[in-house]
Design an enzyme around this catalytic site. Structure first.
Site, PDB file in Angstrom:
ATOM      1  CD  GLN A  12      -1.422   0.010   3.610  1.00 32.24           C
ATOM      2  OE1 GLN A  12      -2.600   0.646   3.349  1.00 32.24           O
ATOM      3  NE2 GLN A  12      -1.014  -0.277   4.837  1.00 32.24           N
ATOM      4  CB  ILE A  40      14.420  -7.326  -0.323  1.00 32.06           C
ATOM      5  CG1 ILE A  40      13.230  -7.549   0.579  1.00 32.06           C
ATOM      6  CG2 ILE A  40      13.804  -6.100  -1.576  1.00 32.06           C
ATOM      7  CD1 ILE A  40      13.180  -6.617   1.670  1.00 32.06           C
ATOM      8  CB  THR A  65       2.890  -5.570   6.947  1.00 26.33           C
ATOM      9  OG1 THR A  65       2.127  -6.318   5.770  1.00 26.33           O
ATOM     10  CG2 THR A  65       3.960  -4.758   6.352  1.00 26.33           C
ATOM     11  CE1 TYR A 128       5.768  -5.606  10.597  1.00 24.71           C
ATOM     12  CE2 TYR A 128       4.878  -4.445  12.627  1.00 24.71           C
ATOM     13  CZ  TYR A 128       4.933  -4.374  11.307  1.00 24.71           C
ATOM     14  OH  TYR A 128       5.174  -3.307  10.442  1.00 24.71           O
TER      15      TYR A 128
HETATM   16  N1  LIG Z   1       0.651  -1.388   7.812  1.00 27.34           N
HETATM   17  C1  LIG Z   1       0.951  -0.737   8.813  1.00 27.34           C
HETATM   18  O1  LIG Z   1       0.068  -0.436   9.582  1.00 27.34           O
HETATM   19  C2  LIG Z   1       2.100  -0.223   9.060  1.00 27.34           C
HETATM   20  C3  LIG Z   1       2.537   0.532  10.340  1.00 27.34           C
HETATM   21  C4  LIG Z   1       3.849   0.975  10.491  1.00 27.34           C
HETATM   22  C5  LIG Z   1       4.769   0.738   9.764  1.00 27.34           C
HETATM   23  N2  LIG Z   1       4.499  -0.055   8.752  1.00 27.34           N
HETATM   24  C6  LIG Z   1       5.747  -0.246   7.582  1.00 27.34           C
HETATM   25  O2  LIG Z   1       5.436   0.298   6.552  1.00 27.34           O
HETATM   26  C7  LIG Z   1       5.913  -0.317   5.411  1.00 27.34           C
HETATM   27  C8  LIG Z   1       5.058  -0.376   4.364  1.00 27.34           C
HETATM   28  O3  LIG Z   1       3.976  -1.080   4.857  1.00 27.34           O
HETATM   29  P1  LIG Z   1       2.674  -1.537   3.818  1.00 27.34           P
HETATM   30  O4  LIG Z   1       1.380  -1.329   4.968  1.00 27.34           O
HETATM   31  O5  LIG Z   1       2.687  -0.844   2.630  1.00 27.34           O
HETATM   32  O6  LIG Z   1       3.001  -2.929   3.809  1.00 27.34           O
HETATM   33  P2  LIG Z   1       2.146  -3.914   2.582  1.00 27.34           P
HETATM   34  O7  LIG Z   1       0.982  -3.380   2.226  1.00 27.34           O
HETATM   35  O8  LIG Z   1       1.981  -5.331   3.469  1.00 27.34           O
HETATM   36  O9  LIG Z   1       3.300  -4.065   1.472  1.00 27.34           O
HETATM   37  C9  LIG Z   1       4.624  -4.930   1.765  1.00 27.34           C
HETATM   38  C10 LIG Z   1       4.880  -5.550   0.418  1.00 27.34           C
HETATM   39  O10 LIG Z   1       6.149  -6.108   0.538  1.00 27.34           O
HETATM   40  C11 LIG Z   1       6.366  -7.103  -0.224  1.00 27.34           C
HETATM   41  N3  LIG Z   1       7.172  -8.043   0.246  1.00 27.34           N
HETATM   42  C12 LIG Z   1       7.144  -9.113   1.252  1.00 27.34           C
HETATM   43  N4  LIG Z   1       8.152 -10.131   1.206  1.00 27.34           N
HETATM   44  C13 LIG Z   1       8.868  -9.283   0.283  1.00 27.34           C
HETATM   45  C14 LIG Z   1      10.255  -9.663  -0.223  1.00 27.34           C
HETATM   46  N5  LIG Z   1      10.999 -10.789   0.345  1.00 27.34           N
HETATM   47  N6  LIG Z   1      10.804  -8.950  -1.081  1.00 27.34           N
HETATM   48  C15 LIG Z   1      10.198  -7.865  -1.602  1.00 27.34           C
HETATM   49  N7  LIG Z   1       9.018  -7.533  -1.547  1.00 27.34           N
HETATM   50  C16 LIG Z   1       8.455  -8.244  -0.700  1.00 27.34           C
HETATM   51  C17 LIG Z   1       4.813  -7.929  -0.186  1.00 27.34           C
HETATM   52  O11 LIG Z   1       4.477  -8.573  -1.376  1.00 27.34           O
HETATM   53  P3  LIG Z   1       3.500  -9.847  -1.128  1.00 27.34           P
HETATM   54  O12 LIG Z   1       2.327  -9.174  -0.511  1.00 27.34           O
HETATM   55  O13 LIG Z   1       3.608 -10.395  -2.446  1.00 27.34           O
HETATM   56  O14 LIG Z   1       4.123 -10.596   0.111  1.00 27.34           O
HETATM   57  C18 LIG Z   1       3.892  -6.515  -0.085  1.00 27.34           C
HETATM   58  O15 LIG Z   1       3.493  -6.124  -1.389  1.00 27.34           O
HETATM   59  C19 LIG Z   1       6.667  -1.894   6.092  1.00 27.34           C
HETATM   60  O16 LIG Z   1       7.905  -1.632   6.169  1.00 27.34           O
HETATM   61  C20 LIG Z   1       5.931  -1.825   7.408  1.00 27.34           C
HETATM   62  O17 LIG Z   1       6.792  -2.600   8.151  1.00 27.34           O
HETATM   63  C21 LIG Z   1       3.389  -0.513   8.282  1.00 27.34           C
END
Ligand SMILES: NC(=O)c1ccc[n+]([C@@H]2O[C@H](COP(=O)([O-])OP(=O)(O)OC[C@H]3O[C@@H](n4cnc5c(N)ncnc54)[C@H](OP(=O)(O)O)[C@@H]3O)[C@@H](O)[C@H]2O)c1
Length: 282
Positions: A12, A40, A65, A128
């Site tokens: 996202q 990665i 995540t 996590y």
């Molecule tokens: N979501 C939250 O509430 C939240 C809060 C605080 C911080 N964050 C941080 O913000 C960042 C972005 O989060 P987000 O919500 O955008 O996460 P997200 O929507 O879950 O997206 C994460 C993406 O990473 C991909 N991914 C997983 N393993 C991978 C790998 N080995 N190589 C390449 N890509 C890979 C996933 O692909 P697949 O789906 O195909 O596995 C997914 O498309 C993350 O670092 C998260 O920890 C998130």
């Protein structure tokens, strides 16, 4: 031209960066790679990719995540959130690339009654959070030119998130029991994407850890109630406990004082939700 790799391109945050900034007038060239294109956790692929592309920045949006699933998929969570981040850090170090790594409020235990500052000691409660903290340690121990941007409670019109789940349930007429004892700050991905773009565009070199959250705080119940009020729904009920495998911090409000000291203006969390509601329901 500034070349910026964005990993985890189907997530996202990455999709929001793409929507807002893929086309820009600032000579910033974004290269988006999803998991299938650049895993990665594959050390050799990461190394080769960095060698054959002239990158200036890597924005790491790739992560494991799912907080609940991480409790049972411990190895996978650490592989993606920690080991793979070490791969990226080494590749950045060898090719002189600035790593802009996204981390989380869940590195804190939530025992403080005040917003968490960048100088506060992390003490994650769940797998996590532990795996994300290991990732941060990998960045800090490998690189000097890095930003670790910790954010919280991200939502957008993309993927799976609390904001979308609440809307779907409201639309289905379902009553929801939502916890009112965990406090944090909902963050629209567009706000975080703007901050990331700001760091790159201004070539900011005040490297280090930053806490990114809009102004204000609420509980998950307060967040849901705010969404429900937009739909004039009264299906949200407060509860004190939430059945979950993963322990969650009671308070994970991030202090935004350091970001403000950069001269960066932040909006209120409610404004971010309003924007997303309008964008989502248009
Ligand atoms: N979501 C939250 O509430 C939240 C809060 C605080 C911080 N964050 C941080 O913000 C960042 C972005 O989060 P987000 O919500 O955008 O996460 P997200 O929507 O879950 O997206 C994460 C993406 O990473 C991909 N991914 C997983 N393993 C991978 C790998 N080995 N190589 C390449 N890509 C890979 C996933 O692909 P697949 O789906 O195909 O596995 C997914 O498309 C993350 O670092 C998260 O920890 C998130």
């Amino acid at each position: 031209m500034i070349n910026v790799l964005v990993t985890g391109a189907n997530g996202q945050l990455a999709l929001t960066i793409k929507e807002l900034f893929y086309k820009n007038g600032d000579q910033i060239n974004f290269i988006f790679k999803n998991k299938a294109e650049l895993d990665i956790s594959n050390h050799d692929k990461v190394k080769d990719f960095f060698k054959s592309n002239q990158l200036d920045y890597c924005v790491n949006c790739a992560a494991f995540t799912n907080v609940e699933l991480a409790e049972t998929k411990v190895e996978e969570a650490f592989e993606i959130n920690a080991e793979a981040v070490r791969n990226l850090s080494i590749a950045c170090q060898n090719t002189n690339v600035v790593l802009l790594h996204i981390s989380t409020d869940y590195v804190f235990d939530g025992k403080s009654s005040k917003p968490y500052k960048e100088t506060n000691q992390p003490n994650p409660l769940n797998v996590y959070g532990k795996s994300k903290l290991e990732g941060e340690i990998a960045v800090i121990s490998t690189l000097s030119n890095y930003f670790i941007v910790r954010s919280s409670w991200l939502y957008s019109k993309y993927g799976h998130n609390f904001f979308k789940t609440v809307i779907k349930k409201i639309q289905n007429g379902e009553t929801m029991n939502i916890v009112n004892t965990q406090i944090g700050t909902p963050t629209n991905c567009d706000d975080l994407a703007n901050f990331i773009y700001f760091l790159i565009k201004t070539k900011n070199d005040q490297f280090g850890i930053y806490h990114f959250a809009p102004i204000g705080q609420t509980s998950w119940y307060g967040f849901a109630l705010y969404i429900a009020s937009y739909f004039k729904s009264n299906h949200i009920k407060p509860v004190e406990t939430y059945r979950s495998l993963a322990k969650r911090p009671k308070n994970s409000v991030l202090s935004n004082e350091k970001i403000k000291s950069l001269g960066y203006d932040l909006g209120k969390w409610e404004d971010g939700v309003k924007r997303c509601l309008i964008n989502y329901t248009l």
